[in-house]
Enzyme design. Structure first.
Site, PDB file in Angstrom:
ATOM      1  N   GLU A 112       0.857  -1.188   0.000  1.00 47.51           N
ATOM      2  CA  GLU A 112       0.000   0.000   0.000  1.00 47.51           C
ATOM      3  C   GLU A 112       0.899   1.247   0.000  1.00 47.51           C
ATOM      4  O   GLU A 112       1.172   1.823   1.050  1.00 47.51           O
ATOM      5  CB  GLU A 112      -0.919  -0.001   1.213  1.00 47.51           C
ATOM      6  CG  GLU A 112      -1.847  -1.208   1.256  1.00 47.51           C
ATOM      7  CD  GLU A 112      -2.628  -1.320   2.552  1.00 47.51           C
ATOM      8  OE1 GLU A 112      -3.732  -1.876   2.512  1.00 47.51           O
ATOM      9  OE2 GLU A 112      -2.134  -0.855   3.606  1.00 47.51           O
ATOM     10  N   ASP A 141      -0.244   0.357  10.507  1.00 46.41           N
ATOM     11  CA  ASP A 141       0.106  -0.916  11.132  1.00 46.41           C
ATOM     12  C   ASP A 141       1.443  -1.452  10.643  1.00 46.41           C
ATOM     13  O   ASP A 141       1.909  -2.484  11.127  1.00 46.41           O
ATOM     14  CB  ASP A 141      -1.003  -1.949  10.892  1.00 46.41           C
ATOM     15  CG  ASP A 141      -1.864  -2.157  12.129  1.00 46.41           C
ATOM     16  OD1 ASP A 141      -1.771  -1.342  13.069  1.00 46.41           O
ATOM     17  OD2 ASP A 141      -2.623  -3.143  12.171  1.00 46.41           O
ATOM     18  N   LYS A 282      -6.916  -5.667  11.294  1.00 48.88           N
ATOM     19  CA  LYS A 282      -7.576  -4.374  11.083  1.00 48.88           C
ATOM     20  C   LYS A 282      -8.544  -4.041  12.207  1.00 48.88           C
ATOM     21  O   LYS A 282      -8.687  -2.868  12.587  1.00 48.88           O
ATOM     22  CB  LYS A 282      -8.312  -4.367   9.743  1.00 48.88           C
ATOM     23  CG  LYS A 282      -8.933  -3.013   9.405  1.00 48.88           C
ATOM     24  CD  LYS A 282      -9.645  -3.051   8.063  1.00 48.88           C
ATOM     25  CE  LYS A 282     -10.357  -1.736   7.787  1.00 48.88           C
ATOM     26  NZ  LYS A 282     -11.065  -1.749   6.480  1.00 48.88           N
ATOM     27  N   ASP A 306     -10.484   2.729   3.802  1.00 50.02           N
ATOM     28  CA  ASP A 306      -9.193   2.111   3.517  1.00 50.02           C
ATOM     29  C   ASP A 306      -8.287   3.150   2.878  1.00 50.02           C
ATOM     30  O   ASP A 306      -8.746   4.145   2.306  1.00 50.02           O
ATOM     31  CB  ASP A 306      -9.370   0.918   2.580  1.00 50.02           C
ATOM     32  CG  ASP A 306     -10.030  -0.261   3.268  1.00 50.02           C
ATOM     33  OD1 ASP A 306     -10.029  -0.298   4.520  1.00 50.02           O
ATOM     34  OD2 ASP A 306     -10.571  -1.137   2.560  1.00 50.02           O
ATOM     35  N   ASP A 470     -15.417  -6.370   9.350  1.00 45.11           N
ATOM     36  CA  ASP A 470     -16.472  -5.435   8.982  1.00 45.11           C
ATOM     37  C   ASP A 470     -17.846  -6.096   9.008  1.00 45.11           C
ATOM     38  O   ASP A 470     -18.790  -5.574   9.619  1.00 45.11           O
ATOM     39  CB  ASP A 470     -16.184  -4.840   7.597  1.00 45.11           C
ATOM     40  CG  ASP A 470     -15.802  -5.893   6.564  1.00 45.11           C
ATOM     41  OD1 ASP A 470     -15.765  -7.093   6.904  1.00 45.11           O
ATOM     42  OD2 ASP A 470     -15.529  -5.514   5.409  1.00 45.11           O
TER      43      ASP A 470
END
Length: 758
Positions: A112, A141, A282, A306, A470
């Protein structure tokens, strides 16, 4: 007008719910259901005339019929919601709008890239909402100094970018997208002043990108920065073994109402991690964000996205507030559907989810409300803290708050205020508030803080126990009796990047299926919640429909192998072409094909996109979802634990104008993952070869041969990867060896059943 009048239910509603009429869909729902019932009855009536292949076909088709009925129930009463942000400004003064804490999560600076996170943060900081009411928290993280450095440099650019966006009413406020369009326009026209400022912004953004690119792969000591003291906190840290790092990158100390806008708060968080403490992926990061924001700003509403989902519509917060501030009833959360920028033409990897959100999303909107999708969602803080709709007083003693939320007195006080519905927005944006609370924020971000609390347990915070935290968290909210809203404005609220290539696309599918199966086998199974809590029955069936995606891999895999089995053993699972029963088999397939083509045509997608999605559905079912089932079985047996796998984010996008780039991005890629092993290519090729060499005999018919060929067309990327692909476009030899071994075992196991006369 009194404040109470502004929220009065008798006023014009801030949002409305409209039932949708999909008459043709409902007719086809009934037709397909009746045809499936006819097929099952036919199978049963003729079962004693046929062998094991017929029984396997009956079993698989029974499962498919069950899945179909769950889907019909989910989509039967579709609805959509329309919001009226223009009424919000008439109802509520700007200074009385509630505060919103915005959360951005990133986990790996390689998968990412920080430039993606930077653009998402910049788009959120520039939304059309009072900046003194906004705070942006970034959870890293990966504990990456590069991510922190990128955010600090981005905050400098934001001091130019945010005023520019608001001055010229820029619609796309993520700079990488804004500067990539062919024609840059503004709400005020193409004035010379605008063009000059736009060129300046483009130049400054280019400098920002260069700084981040030059820092990538280098040690922080080589960066040309003046905040080396801050970077010292990252010295000698390991990704999974480091203390908490919280940095207030920007604090809004200005009074918006005195005419100085400034920027929203920007806070960097890397929570503490130790090998001996579980960090819950997460979900754990989201709970830390909730606690840290609780002691810093304590906004009554929280948005989470995100790192690759930038705000595409500057009015997103106002759209959400239309739902969350409407006095007719309190919704638990507001979910915006996922949409994607730079989407590949015809959706070659079947992951753009257009049809899913339009029809399934509308269907669940007509029941108890949208599922929580993990990004692009506004939550009420008091709902995340476990409050039920019928328990809206939020009265808890200090002792109870400490027992539930942990040992921090400061956080317990902030939680008590949130549960009582006190926004406290003016206090939480006063001067010096953020820096004064950093010490407490470090405490609540510690990895041992949750050990004596209820965080991650039913009802409190983001839920632990599944890699799809989620869905589990949203299920818990619905179980307590809350409803939710799917808000789909134009332009779309958020845009992200869909994974491309085989490994990234299938990894995402495997993670989803694994997490959903974990929920299914847990005590929070929706079937239990129907009887023990306040989950509506059809909402339960909707949750069940997605949670058994992994289980569906078994009948999908068996059905994919069935034609090959019949050709190898000279048996049949289909009636002969001259048998009238063949029409009973073909009819539901034909009706279902018409049904799916209708859905794709109504969403404006091509037949090629329909075929790609049908093809990928077979690949996903027999590969990653089957592995997810094996992974969960190993977890149940105590052999291994499931792992959260981060999906590769791509910083490039293709366009219709760049056909060569599009063609390259659309090609299926492979790696050594076990997800590519279960492909049925070799088995079906072997079966066709055996049939051609030995003759198809009297048992197998043309139907089985056609089925084998159709299956090979579904798995055509595997055929290409097996015979013509090279490099990442070819299946690795180790994977081919594993597939060949499985195919050989399959063929040798059943070839002896072939009649010798054949």
């Amino acid at each position: 007008m009194a404040k109470a009048d502004r929220y009065s239910p008798s006023s014009s509603p801030l949002y409305e719910r409209f039932p949708l009429k999909y008459t043709s869909h409902r007719i086809l729902d009934v037709v397909v259901s009746l045809l499936l019932a006819s097929l099952l009855i036919y199978r049963l009536l003729h079962l004693h005339h046929h062998g094991i292949a017929w029984l396997i076909a009956l079993s698989c088709e029974s499962w498919f019929a069950f899945f179909w009925l769950l889907a019909v129930s989910t989509k039967w009463t579709p609805a959509e919601f329309k919001t009226y942000p223009e009424r919000l400004s008439e109802r509520v003064e700007e200074r009385e709008l509630p505060a919103v804490d915005m959360f951005v999560t990133t986990a790996d600076p390689v998968l990412e890239p920080p430039i993606i996170t930077v653009n998402t943060v910049l788009s959120l900081m520039a939304v059309d909402y009072p900046v003194s009411k906004l705070a942006c928290y970034v959870s890293d993280d990966g504990c990456s100094p590069l991510t922190y450095y990128s955010l600090v440099e981005a905050s400098k650019f934001a001091r130019l970018w945010v005023p520019f966006c608001k001055k010229y009413n820029v619609h796309v406020r993520a700079p990488f997208r804004y500067f990539s369009v062919a024609e840059v326009s503004s709400g005020n026209g193409e004035s010379s002043e605008f063009r000059q400022e736009c060129e300046k912004m483009k130049e400054e953004y280019g400098k920002l990108c260069c700084k981040i690119e030059e820092a990538t792969g280098k040690q922080p000591s080589s960066w040309d920065v003046t905040y080396s003291g801050d970077l010292a906190a990252f010295a000698h840290v390991e990704r999974r073994n480091h203390p908490t790092i919280i940095k207030v990158i920007w604090e809004n100390k200005y009074d918006t109402w005195a005419g100085e806008e400034g920027l929203p708060h920007l806070v960097y968080i890397s929570r503490e991690k130790r090998p001996e403490h579980p960090h819950h992926y997460k979900a754990g990061a989201m709970n830390v964000l909730t606690r840290v924001s609780g002691v810093m700003t304590n906004a009554p509403f929280m948005l989470n996205v995100d790192c690759d989902m930038y705000a595409n519509n500057p009015l997103i917060v106002r759209y959400a507030m239309c739902v969350l501030l409407d006095a007719r009833r309190e919704e638990g959360f507001v979910q915006f559907p996922q949409s994607f920028y730079g989407a590949l033409k015809d959706d070659p990897f079947g992951n753009q989810l257009v049809v899913l959100f339009q029809f399934v999303g509308a269907g669940i909107s007509g029941i108890q409300g949208a599922f929580y999708g993990g990004t692009g969602c506004f939550h009420r803080r008091k709902v995340i803290y476990g409050l039920c709709p019928v328990d809206n007083t939020g009265e808890f003693s200090e002792k109870e708050l400490l027992r539930i939320f942990g040992t921090s007195i400061e956080f317990a006080e902030s939680a008590g205020l949130a549960l009582k519905g006190h926004t406290n927005s003016q206090t939480n944006t006063s001067r010096g508030r953020l820096l004064d609370s950093v010490e407490v924020a470090n405490q609540v971000a510690g990895c041992s803080y949750e050990s004596s609390s209820n965080w991650g347990k039913p009802n409190i915070g983001w839920q632990y126990g599944s890699t799809t935290e989620d869905v589990l968290t949203g299920l818990g909210i619905h179980t307590r009796g809350w409803s939710s809203v799917m808000c789909n404005p134009y332009p779309v609220a958020f845009l992200g990047c869909a994974p491309t290539g085989g490994p990234a696309s299938l990894t995402q599918q495997k993670r989803w299926a694994t997490g959903l199966l974990e929920i299914l086998i847990s005590g929070r199974n929706p079937l239990i919640s129907v009887f023990t809590a306040k989950l509506q029955f059809r909402q339960c069936l909707a949750y069940l429909w997605i949670m058994i995606w992994g289980l569906r891999s078994i009948p999908e895999l068996c059905y994919s192998l069935l034609p090959a089995y019949c050709l190898i053993t000279n048996s049949n699972f289909l009636p002969k072409l001259q048998d009238p029963g063949i029409y009973i088999v073909i009819a539901p397939l034909a009706a279902y094909t018409v049904y799916t083509l209708l859905e794709y045509s109504q969403t404006g997608l091509s037949i090629r996109a329909w075929w790609n999605n049908m093809r990928m559905a077979r690949i996903v079912a027999t590969g990653p979802r089957f592995l997810s089932l094996l992974s969960v079985i190993c977890k149940v047996l105590g052999l291994s634990e499931t792992v959260f796998e981060v999906t590769q984010k791509d910083t490039t996008s293709s366009s219709d104008d760049d056909q060569s780039q599009h063609d390259v991005a659309s090609r299926f890629t492979f790696d050594g993952s076990l997800m590519f092993v279960p492909g049925t290519v070799l088995v079906n090729l072997a079966a066709l070869g055996i049939g051609l060499v030995t003759g198809f005999g009297d048992g197998s018919g043309l139907g089985e041969v056609i089925s084998c060929v159709v299956l090979l067309s579904f798995f055509w990327p595997f055929v290409e990867g097996l015979f013509v692909g090279r490099g990442k476009y070819g299946i690795p030899l180790a994977t081919v060896g594993k597939s060949f071994t499985l195919a050989l075992v399959f063929v040798l196991s059943f070839i002896t059943r072939r009649p010798k006369s054949a």
